[in-house]
Design a protein around this motif. Sequence first.
Motif, PDB file in Angstrom:
ATOM      1  N   GLY A  71       0.946  -0.287   9.072  1.00  0.00           N
ATOM      2  CA  GLY A  71       1.390  -1.506   7.946  1.00  0.00           C
ATOM      3  C   GLY A  71       0.390  -1.584   6.785  1.00  0.00           C
ATOM      4  N   GLY A  72       0.741  -2.694   6.019  1.00  0.00           N
ATOM      5  CA  GLY A  72      -0.228  -2.923   4.945  1.00  0.00           C
ATOM      6  C   GLY A  72      -0.334  -1.977   3.861  1.00  0.00           C
ATOM      7  N   PRO A  73      -1.207  -2.220   2.803  1.00  0.00           N
ATOM      8  CA  PRO A  73      -1.471  -1.212   1.891  1.00  0.00           C
ATOM      9  C   PRO A  73      -1.829   0.251   2.416  1.00  0.00           C
ATOM     10  CG  PRO A  73      -2.904  -3.183   1.628  1.00  0.00           C
ATOM     11  CD  PRO A  73      -2.219  -3.345   2.875  1.00  0.00           C
ATOM     12  N   VAL A  74      -1.680   1.209   1.624  1.00  0.00           N
ATOM     13  CA  VAL A  74      -1.964   2.780   2.013  1.00  0.00           C
ATOM     14  C   VAL A  74      -2.994   3.130   0.803  1.00  0.00           C
ATOM     15  CG1 VAL A  74      -1.261   5.000   2.004  1.00  0.00           C
ATOM     16  CG2 VAL A  74       0.345   3.195   2.724  1.00  0.00           C
ATOM     17  N   ILE A  75      -4.355   3.334   1.563  1.00  0.00           N
ATOM     18  CA  ILE A  75      -5.496   4.069   0.835  1.00  0.00           C
ATOM     19  C   ILE A  75      -5.537   5.379   1.004  1.00  0.00           C
ATOM     20  CG2 ILE A  75      -7.846   3.599   0.177  1.00  0.00           C
ATOM     21  CD1 ILE A  75      -6.406   1.104  -0.028  1.00  0.00           C
ATOM     22  N   GLY A 132      -8.776  -5.175  13.352  1.00  0.00           N
ATOM     23  CA  GLY A 132      -7.408  -5.597  13.343  1.00  0.00           C
ATOM     24  C   GLY A 132      -6.813  -5.950  12.114  1.00  0.00           C
ATOM     25  N   ILE A 133      -7.033  -5.329  11.046  1.00  0.00           N
ATOM     26  CA  ILE A 133      -6.605  -5.551   9.862  1.00  0.00           C
ATOM     27  C   ILE A 133      -5.286  -4.656   9.645  1.00  0.00           C
ATOM     28  CG2 ILE A 133      -7.011  -5.367   7.342  1.00  0.00           C
ATOM     29  CD1 ILE A 133      -9.761  -5.928   7.750  1.00  0.00           C
ATOM     30  N   LYS A 134      -4.320  -5.200   8.983  1.00  0.00           N
ATOM     31  CA  LYS A 134      -3.155  -4.282   8.652  1.00  0.00           C
ATOM     32  C   LYS A 134      -3.667  -3.477   7.616  1.00  0.00           C
ATOM     33  CE  LYS A 134       0.822  -5.787  10.815  1.00  0.00           C
ATOM     34  NZ  LYS A 134       0.388  -5.237  12.081  1.00  0.00           N
ATOM     35  N   GLY A 135      -3.284  -2.206   7.478  1.00  0.00           N
ATOM     36  CA  GLY A 135      -3.511  -1.304   6.524  1.00  0.00           C
ATOM     37  C   GLY A 135      -3.468   0.042   6.783  1.00  0.00           C
ATOM     38  N   ARG A 136      -3.056   1.103   6.084  1.00  0.00           N
ATOM     39  CA  ARG A 136      -3.177   2.466   6.387  1.00  0.00           C
ATOM     40  C   ARG A 136      -4.575   3.090   5.588  1.00  0.00           C
ATOM     41  NH1 ARG A 136       2.825   3.811   6.072  1.00  0.00           N
ATOM     42  NH2 ARG A 136       2.553   1.784   4.924  1.00  0.00           N
ATOM     43  N   VAL A 137      -5.157   4.186   6.183  1.00  0.00           N
ATOM     44  CA  VAL A 137      -5.842   4.827   5.482  1.00  0.00           C
ATOM     45  C   VAL A 137      -5.467   6.452   5.505  1.00  0.00           C
ATOM     46  CG1 VAL A 137      -7.802   5.073   7.189  1.00  0.00           C
ATOM     47  CG2 VAL A 137      -8.356   5.545   4.626  1.00  0.00           C
ATOM     48  N   ASP A 162       4.170   6.890  -1.476  1.00  0.00           N
ATOM     49  CA  ASP A 162       3.846   5.371  -1.083  1.00  0.00           C
ATOM     50  C   ASP A 162       2.389   4.865  -0.880  1.00  0.00           C
ATOM     51  OD1 ASP A 162       3.106   7.215   0.979  1.00  0.00           O
ATOM     52  OD2 ASP A 162       4.101   6.207   2.719  1.00  0.00           O
ATOM     53  N   VAL A 163       1.579   5.718  -1.688  1.00  0.00           N
ATOM     54  CA  VAL A 163       0.228   5.214  -1.741  1.00  0.00           C
ATOM     55  C   VAL A 163       0.052   4.176  -2.669  1.00  0.00           C
ATOM     56  CG1 VAL A 163      -2.275   6.188  -2.197  1.00  0.00           C
ATOM     57  CG2 VAL A 163      -0.561   7.556  -1.082  1.00  0.00           C
ATOM     58  N   ASP A 164      -0.981   3.382  -2.338  1.00  0.00           N
ATOM     59  CA  ASP A 164      -1.159   1.947  -3.339  1.00  0.00           C
ATOM     60  C   ASP A 164      -2.427   2.293  -3.953  1.00  0.00           C
ATOM     61  OD1 ASP A 164       0.595  -0.213  -2.486  1.00  0.00           O
ATOM     62  OD2 ASP A 164       0.217   0.539  -0.723  1.00  0.00           O
ATOM     63  N   VAL A 165      -3.308   2.972  -3.398  1.00  0.00           N
ATOM     64  CA  VAL A 165      -4.472   3.303  -4.194  1.00  0.00           C
ATOM     65  C   VAL A 165      -5.264   4.592  -3.949  1.00  0.00           C
ATOM     66  CG1 VAL A 165      -7.110   2.605  -4.636  1.00  0.00           C
ATOM     67  CG2 VAL A 165      -5.500   0.855  -4.939  1.00  0.00           C
ATOM     68  N   ALA A 166      -5.781   5.494  -4.859  1.00  0.00           N
ATOM     69  CA  ALA A 166      -6.269   6.610  -4.209  1.00  0.00           C
ATOM     70  C   ALA A 166      -7.851   6.658  -4.758  1.00  0.00           C
ATOM     71  CB  ALA A 166      -5.716   7.780  -5.118  1.00  0.00           C
ATOM     72  N   ILE A 167      -8.693   7.263  -3.996  1.00  0.00           N
ATOM     73  CA  ILE A 167     -10.059   6.982  -4.158  1.00  0.00           C
ATOM     74  C   ILE A 167     -10.749   8.562  -4.064  1.00  0.00           C
ATOM     75  CG2 ILE A 167     -12.408   6.146  -3.271  1.00  0.00           C
ATOM     76  CD1 ILE A 167     -10.802   3.705  -2.376  1.00  0.00           C
ATOM     77  N   GLY A 427     -16.422   1.622   1.149  1.00  0.00           N
ATOM     78  CA  GLY A 427     -16.865   0.045   0.651  1.00  0.00           C
ATOM     79  C   GLY A 427     -15.485  -0.300  -0.160  1.00  0.00           C
ATOM     80  N   THR A 428     -15.307   0.600  -1.267  1.00  0.00           N
ATOM     81  CA  THR A 428     -14.321   0.166  -2.134  1.00  0.00           C
ATOM     82  C   THR A 428     -12.749   0.187  -1.711  1.00  0.00           C
ATOM     83  OG1 THR A 428     -15.602   1.723  -3.814  1.00  0.00           O
ATOM     84  CG2 THR A 428     -13.278   0.927  -4.408  1.00  0.00           C
ATOM     85  N   ALA A 429     -12.415   1.256  -0.513  1.00  0.00           N
ATOM     86  CA  ALA A 429     -11.579   0.973   0.187  1.00  0.00           C
ATOM     87  C   ALA A 429     -11.148  -0.378   0.863  1.00  0.00           C
ATOM     88  CB  ALA A 429     -11.177   2.071   1.082  1.00  0.00           C
ATOM     89  N   VAL A 430     -12.460  -0.833   1.312  1.00  0.00           N
ATOM     90  CA  VAL A 430     -12.311  -1.806   2.231  1.00  0.00           C
ATOM     91  C   VAL A 430     -12.121  -3.259   1.232  1.00  0.00           C
ATOM     92  CG1 VAL A 430     -13.758  -3.749   3.590  1.00  0.00           C
ATOM     93  CG2 VAL A 430     -13.603  -1.243   4.177  1.00  0.00           C
ATOM     94  N   ASP A 431     -12.376  -2.941   0.301  1.00  0.00           N
ATOM     95  CA  ASP A 431     -12.550  -4.079  -0.981  1.00  0.00           C
ATOM     96  C   ASP A 431     -10.866  -4.441  -1.058  1.00  0.00           C
ATOM     97  OD1 ASP A 431     -14.847  -4.718  -1.014  1.00  0.00           O
ATOM     98  OD2 ASP A 431     -15.336  -3.803  -3.048  1.00  0.00           O
ATOM     99  N   VAL A 432     -10.340  -3.273  -1.499  1.00  0.00           N
ATOM    100  CA  VAL A 432      -8.866  -3.304  -1.969  1.00  0.00           C
ATOM    101  C   VAL A 432      -8.162  -3.735  -0.464  1.00  0.00           C
ATOM    102  CG1 VAL A 432      -7.022  -1.700  -2.369  1.00  0.00           C
ATOM    103  CG2 VAL A 432      -9.137  -1.167  -3.362  1.00  0.00           C
ATOM    104  N   LEU A 433      -8.511  -3.351   0.606  1.00  0.00           N
ATOM    105  CA  LEU A 433      -7.686  -3.534   1.871  1.00  0.00           C
ATOM    106  C   LEU A 433      -7.762  -5.276   2.141  1.00  0.00           C
ATOM    107  CD1 LEU A 433      -8.464  -0.751   4.000  1.00  0.00           C
ATOM    108  CD2 LEU A 433      -6.253  -1.409   3.405  1.00  0.00           C
ATOM    109  N   ARG A 434      -9.202  -5.892   1.811  1.00  0.00           N
ATOM    110  CA  ARG A 434      -9.342  -7.231   2.029  1.00  0.00           C
ATOM    111  C   ARG A 434      -8.738  -8.158   0.902  1.00  0.00           C
ATOM    112  NH1 ARG A 434     -12.599  -7.928   6.805  1.00  0.00           N
ATOM    113  NH2 ARG A 434     -11.694  -9.979   6.492  1.00  0.00           N
ATOM    114  N   ASP A 435      -8.587  -7.478  -0.219  1.00  0.00           N
ATOM    115  CA  ASP A 435      -8.638  -8.410  -1.556  1.00  0.00           C
ATOM    116  C   ASP A 435      -7.142  -8.275  -2.189  1.00  0.00           C
ATOM    117  OD1 ASP A 435      -8.976  -9.698  -3.980  1.00  0.00           O
ATOM    118  OD2 ASP A 435     -10.824  -9.039  -4.554  1.00  0.00           O
TER     119      ASP A 435
END
Length: 471
Positions: A71-75, A132-137, A162-167, A427-435
């Motif tokens: 689930g959640g955003p896709v990084i 236990g965070i919703k999100g995909r990497v 279906d990607v939300d952010v690319a790093i 770290g940037t991916a976690v910021d996007v997933l949490r914020d």
Amino acid sequence: MQNAEQIWSLVEAKQEPFTQLSDRVWGTPELCYGEFQSCAAHTEMLQAQGFRVTKDVAGIPTAVVGEAGEGGPVIAILGEYDALPGLSQEAGVAEHRPLPGNGFGHGCGHNLLGSASLLAATAVKDYLAKNGIKGRVRYYGCPAEEGGAAKGFMARAGAFADVDVAITWHPSAFAGVYEPVSLANTRIDFSFTGRASHAAAAPHLGRSALDAVELMNVGVNYMREHMPSDARVHYALLDAGGIAPNVVQAHAKVRYLIRARNLPELTRLIERVRKIADGAALMTETSVQAQVVSAVSNLLGNAPLERAMHDNLERLGPPPFDEADRAFARKIQSTLSEEDIESSFRRAGMPMRDVPLCDEVIPMDAKSAPMMGSTDVGDVSWVVPTVQARGATYAIGTPGHSWQLTAQGKMPAAHKGMVHVAKVMAGTAVDVLRDEVLLARAKADHQAKVSRTPYVCPLPDEIDPPIQMSA
Ligand SMILES: [Zn+2]
């Protein structure tokens, strides 16, 4: 800060196997669409780390994607692993010493590029599971950055839909966030066909395709004065028509690489080059066919993501290089000119100092020189909000695509730089997933840009990924 510490320690916990992966790929350098061993090594690692693996992405045998989380955003974290011809070099020596074999070498550091991105993706996967965070990497193993435009073909096939952010990142002499400037480009092969004839007995019956290529090149060289100063045109002869001067050359082929600041400018320049090719054919009574081989877009920036990545870098500080790292970097610098070193600082927008390795983070407002090269990350950046780090992995002044770069690809400094930039990306991916606010701002920034200039894939529909380039 707590999130940062946790994700950094997850990166550190797995640095060993990923350093080995980078060294393994360094040891099997493979070119454009021929990265079978390197892709297999990355696929093995994805499986070992428990990612869900998709092979043959976009019909490309050396492209692979691994996904984790629910689930959640896709990084998306993008990696590369292709090498270059003519850059074979023994590791850890500061003199030019090619290894026996095919001459290929990791002269752009893509062994590190792929491994650091896969390490970052693995740490984010572990972080999601632990918390236990919703999100995909997803880790995207992207082949053929050097001239194959693989990411463009992957984007065209919907691999990032279906990607939300690319790093992503690229090896560099400095640590920082890349200014999102690069040139759009297209490679086009112009094939001329004439008529063979005895060059002495019946020259009037022959029509030379080689003459046409020469006239085309002369014509383009006259055009240079009258094109935008940041556009670039290069060419290479693929077929000079044969080895017999006493035969009028009935066929000849030249590959053009045309670059410009953006796609509209590129389209205009391509039209002019095509007219010159037609003119050369007209003058020589030959015919010409143009075939697009590959194309990439310029990079599109994303201010909220660049700020978030820079904050991660500031928290982390520069990579922890030591005296031994600096001593070897100085040896490498002794093979370079003062101009190499000076222009390295200038390109990064940093004042010149007597330091062999990066010891600070490039400030956000540094006036770096725009990148006059191209990258297929450009096409990804038009499809999803994208951000790119510079990871400090080699001596300041090392030219891109050089034996010196290959020589440094397995050194402790390269390994430290690779782990460091993996922390920045994770770290940037976690910021996007949490914020959620950061994610929304990144998307709004992207939307505002593409609504002004909608993305048009520069790859013509009828061309497929040139996977036969590896043959
Ligand atoms: Zn590169």
